[in-house]
Motif scaffolding. Sequence first.
Motif, mmCIF file in Angstrom:
data_model
loop_
_atom_site.group_PDB
_atom_site.id
_atom_site.type_symbol
_atom_site.label_atom_id
_atom_site.label_comp_id
_atom_site.label_asym_id
_atom_site.label_seq_id
_atom_site.Cartn_x
_atom_site.Cartn_y
_atom_site.Cartn_z
ATOM 1 N N SER A 1 12.478 -5.438 -1.500
ATOM 2 C CA SER A 1 13.687 -5.007 -2.073
ATOM 3 C C SER A 1 13.378 -3.907 -3.246
ATOM 4 O O SER A 1 14.519 -3.320 -3.938
ATOM 5 N N LEU A 2 12.159 -3.888 -3.478
ATOM 6 C CA LEU A 2 11.536 -2.670 -4.666
ATOM 7 C C LEU A 2 11.246 -1.432 -3.956
ATOM 8 O O LEU A 2 10.739 -0.602 -4.918
ATOM 9 N N MET A 3 11.302 -1.387 -2.693
ATOM 10 C CA MET A 3 10.888 -0.008 -2.226
ATOM 11 C C MET A 3 12.009 0.543 -1.456
ATOM 12 O O MET A 3 11.620 1.132 -0.102
ATOM 13 N N HIS A 4 13.100 0.796 -1.836
ATOM 14 C CA HIS A 4 14.075 1.610 -1.292
ATOM 15 C C HIS A 4 14.142 3.182 -1.846
ATOM 16 O O HIS A 4 13.332 3.422 -2.759
ATOM 17 N N VAL A 5 14.836 4.052 -1.068
ATOM 18 C CA VAL A 5 14.880 5.461 -1.693
ATOM 19 C C VAL A 5 15.165 5.481 -2.976
ATOM 20 O O VAL A 5 15.868 5.165 -3.555
ATOM 21 N N GLY A 6 14.446 6.281 -3.431
ATOM 22 C CA GLY A 6 14.436 6.556 -5.256
ATOM 23 C C GLY A 6 13.561 5.613 -6.016
ATOM 24 O O GLY A 6 13.279 5.734 -7.201
ATOM 25 N N ASP A 7 13.111 4.430 -5.516
ATOM 26 C CA ASP A 7 12.262 3.555 -5.986
ATOM 27 C C ASP A 7 11.080 4.007 -6.368
ATOM 28 O O ASP A 7 10.410 4.952 -5.373
ATOM 29 N N THR A 8 10.114 3.533 -7.140
ATOM 30 C CA THR A 8 8.791 4.112 -7.602
ATOM 31 C C THR A 8 7.884 2.839 -7.449
ATOM 32 O O THR A 8 8.342 1.695 -7.676
ATOM 33 N N PHE A 9 6.467 3.036 -6.993
ATOM 34 C CA PHE A 9 5.569 2.081 -7.068
ATOM 35 C C PHE A 9 4.132 2.740 -7.365
ATOM 36 O O PHE A 9 3.900 3.802 -7.272
ATOM 37 N N VAL A 10 3.072 1.797 -7.293
ATOM 38 C CA VAL A 10 1.742 2.257 -7.565
ATOM 39 C C VAL A 10 0.844 1.582 -6.244
ATOM 40 O O VAL A 10 1.039 0.463 -6.027
ATOM 41 N N LEU A 11 0.261 2.419 -5.535
ATOM 42 C CA LEU A 11 -0.746 1.799 -4.487
ATOM 43 C C LEU A 11 -1.997 2.198 -5.055
ATOM 44 O O LEU A 11 -2.685 3.143 -5.644
ATOM 45 N N ASN A 12 -2.833 0.749 -5.281
ATOM 46 C CA ASN A 12 -3.761 0.509 -5.920
ATOM 47 C C ASN A 12 -5.067 0.480 -4.662
ATOM 48 O O ASN A 12 -4.592 -0.638 -3.736
ATOM 49 N N VAL A 13 -6.152 1.160 -4.793
ATOM 50 C CA VAL A 13 -6.870 1.284 -3.784
ATOM 51 C C VAL A 13 -7.896 0.427 -4.093
ATOM 52 O O VAL A 13 -8.465 0.315 -5.160
ATOM 53 N N LEU A 14 -8.367 -0.619 -3.423
ATOM 54 C CA LEU A 14 -9.466 -1.560 -3.548
ATOM 55 C C LEU A 14 -10.964 -1.180 -3.239
ATOM 56 O O LEU A 14 -10.944 -0.401 -2.289
ATOM 57 N N GLU A 15 -11.982 -1.597 -3.891
ATOM 58 C CA GLU A 15 -13.224 -0.653 -3.755
ATOM 59 C C GLU A 15 -14.032 -2.048 -3.003
ATOM 60 O O GLU A 15 -14.001 -3.133 -3.132
ATOM 61 N N GLU A 16 -14.630 -1.317 -2.087
ATOM 62 C CA GLU A 16 -15.572 -2.226 -1.153
ATOM 63 C C GLU A 16 -16.780 -2.876 -1.913
ATOM 64 O O GLU A 16 -17.346 -2.476 -3.054
ATOM 65 N N GLY A 17 -17.009 -3.975 -1.817
ATOM 66 C CA GLY A 17 -17.842 -4.896 -2.374
ATOM 67 C C GLY A 17 -17.349 -5.484 -3.807
ATOM 68 O O GLY A 17 -17.990 -6.320 -4.458
ATOM 69 N N LYS A 18 -16.194 -5.101 -4.019
ATOM 70 C CA LYS A 18 -15.562 -5.705 -5.557
ATOM 71 C C LYS A 18 -13.988 -5.979 -5.499
ATOM 72 O O LYS A 18 -13.361 -6.146 -6.267
ATOM 73 N N TYR A 19 -13.642 -6.084 -4.205
ATOM 74 C CA TYR A 19 -11.937 -6.230 -3.835
ATOM 75 C C TYR A 19 -11.766 -7.748 -3.650
ATOM 76 O O TYR A 19 -10.687 -8.057 -3.999
ATOM 77 N N GLN A 20 -12.728 -8.773 -3.446
ATOM 78 C CA GLN A 20 -12.575 -10.064 -3.354
ATOM 79 C C GLN A 20 -11.545 -10.770 -4.184
ATOM 80 O O GLN A 20 -10.771 -11.303 -4.034
ATOM 81 N N PRO A 21 -11.847 -10.658 -5.646
ATOM 82 C CA PRO A 21 -10.905 -11.220 -6.592
ATOM 83 C C PRO A 21 -9.590 -10.782 -6.531
ATOM 84 O O PRO A 21 -8.745 -11.851 -6.578
ATOM 85 N N LEU A 22 -9.253 -9.586 -6.588
ATOM 86 C CA LEU A 22 -7.958 -9.420 -6.197
ATOM 87 C C LEU A 22 -7.269 -9.545 -4.963
ATOM 88 O O LEU A 22 -6.248 -10.245 -5.154
#
Length: 575
Positions: A474-495
């Motif tokens: 519901s937060l990703m309709h036309v005109g909405d904004t967001f951030v794509l966060n890229v997870l890092e190999e070897g460090k992604y487990q906690p997130l």
Amino acid sequence: MVATPIKTEKRLTIQTSEITPDTTVIRSLDWDRDRFDIEFGLQNGTTYNSYIIRGEKIALVDTSHEKFRQLYLDTLLGLIDPKEIDYLVISHTEPDHSGLVKDILSLAPQAIVVGSKVAIQFLEDFVHQPFERQLVKNGDTVDLGNGHVLEFVSAPNLHWPDTILTYDRANGFLFTCDVFGMHYCSDALFDQDLGAIEKDYHFYYECLMAPNARSVLSAMKRMDQLGDITLVANGHGPLLRYNLNELLERYRTWSQAQAKAEKTVAVFYISDYGYSDRLSQAIARGITKTGVAVEMVDLKSAEPQDVQELVNRSAGIVLGMPPLSGSNQKEITTSIGTIIAAANEKQYIGLIESYGGNDEPIDPLLTKFREVGLTKGFTSIRIKETPTEAIYQLCEESGTDLGQTLNQDKKIKQRKSLDSDLDKAIGRISGGLYIITAAKGDINGAMLASWVSQASFEPPGLTIAVAKDRAIESLMHVGDTFVLNVLEEGKYQPLMKHFLKRFPPGADRFEGVKTQLGSNGAPILTDALAYLECEVISRMECSDHWVVYSKITSGRVSNPDGLTAVHHRKVGNYY
């Protein structure tokens, strides 16, 4: 056709056009409205459409929103002498269409108000003055003369309990108010540009009509008994003429798909009490996102036999808390007794306060349902203030949670189906690991994603597949904004571990996570390898997912030597 725009400082304008020499539309254009009804966002404003039909007698079909009072009344007086209005047809009593009924009756006390039995009852509660009335039901007619015979079609729950449609036999015009409408404001009177309006048309259906899909099909079955329909004169947006058949059939197709759902939830509310209708609609919206059907019933006008039949075939029950006292109290009490008597231990129950100031307490009623053996479908929603965006989001997420619970058996069966070569082959399609974060107004959201791909160079763009039942959808309709966060190999487990958790409705997804604010207002995860700020440009529906294409507006890498975490699946029939 003559259009006469009248501008004001607040971007409220009036447009009048003669559709035929005998039929005039008055369109109240609300250019800047960005929230409507159940608080879903509007990208293109909205309109409120009213119509004058001239035979030997004259009928006014619907009025306008009270914010247009002076503009609308001045325009109406320039088109017609109110003393000449013979009939005032009320398609339904929702305030955005009937907000000026009292004003019209003060100018035209001789006008006969035409509406369903429930509509007339509702009008008596807020007009507070005597008025002539004519109650109509399905198939009834009013003859205006000169061939303008108005035939009425009963369409309850679309999306108001008292809705009627009006068919003019003289020209095949069908006056539908909310039905077949859209929140889309432009100078275009008709639907010539299908591409410009179809997303708003579908979104409007999803928010307001999908929870009443069976009622849509019933109304369309009655419409099939009319003569040729040449124009849909709706209450919101451009009128349907050029793509009429295509857009009507879309309603039928969408509703048939909803009606075929394996499970149904009954949502009971009180239309004119507190925020019962809007809050219940938000819950219904969340339920339908999961593929579970919804049937909404107004307890003020419900027949006990219909209530019992619906409860008997429902997998879940949602109830907006009724008032302790007031009009129709006897009928409401009878209906609640019927619900409890018809409920069974295999069902789920969800309760929500209406914030009407006189709500019946939740706990005693919940105890009665639990004693029958019902399982709590979501934590009871207790509202102590005027509903905010966050409360509406809580309601939608609670509905989604209930729908997902009802689908558990289906998902378990799907996960056990691991022997398919096709599923194993699809599972070999790998993807990166990302976390999408978004914020809009008072609400925010996040989800773990792996179905992400770059989609364009100029402008730089990407696509993300988002399941329909994800809260962030519901937060990703036309005109909405967001951030794509890229997870890092070897460090992604906690997130990954944090965002894989099942969050309860309304929970803060970012509690305990380091974030900073992006320039577009969405949270950036401090521990991500990189981030991309994005704006949604378009969406494509793909059965159980939306494919969201977005333009990348900015981005940054925190570790130039880091590698993106990669996700491998064993099978491709779930994640």
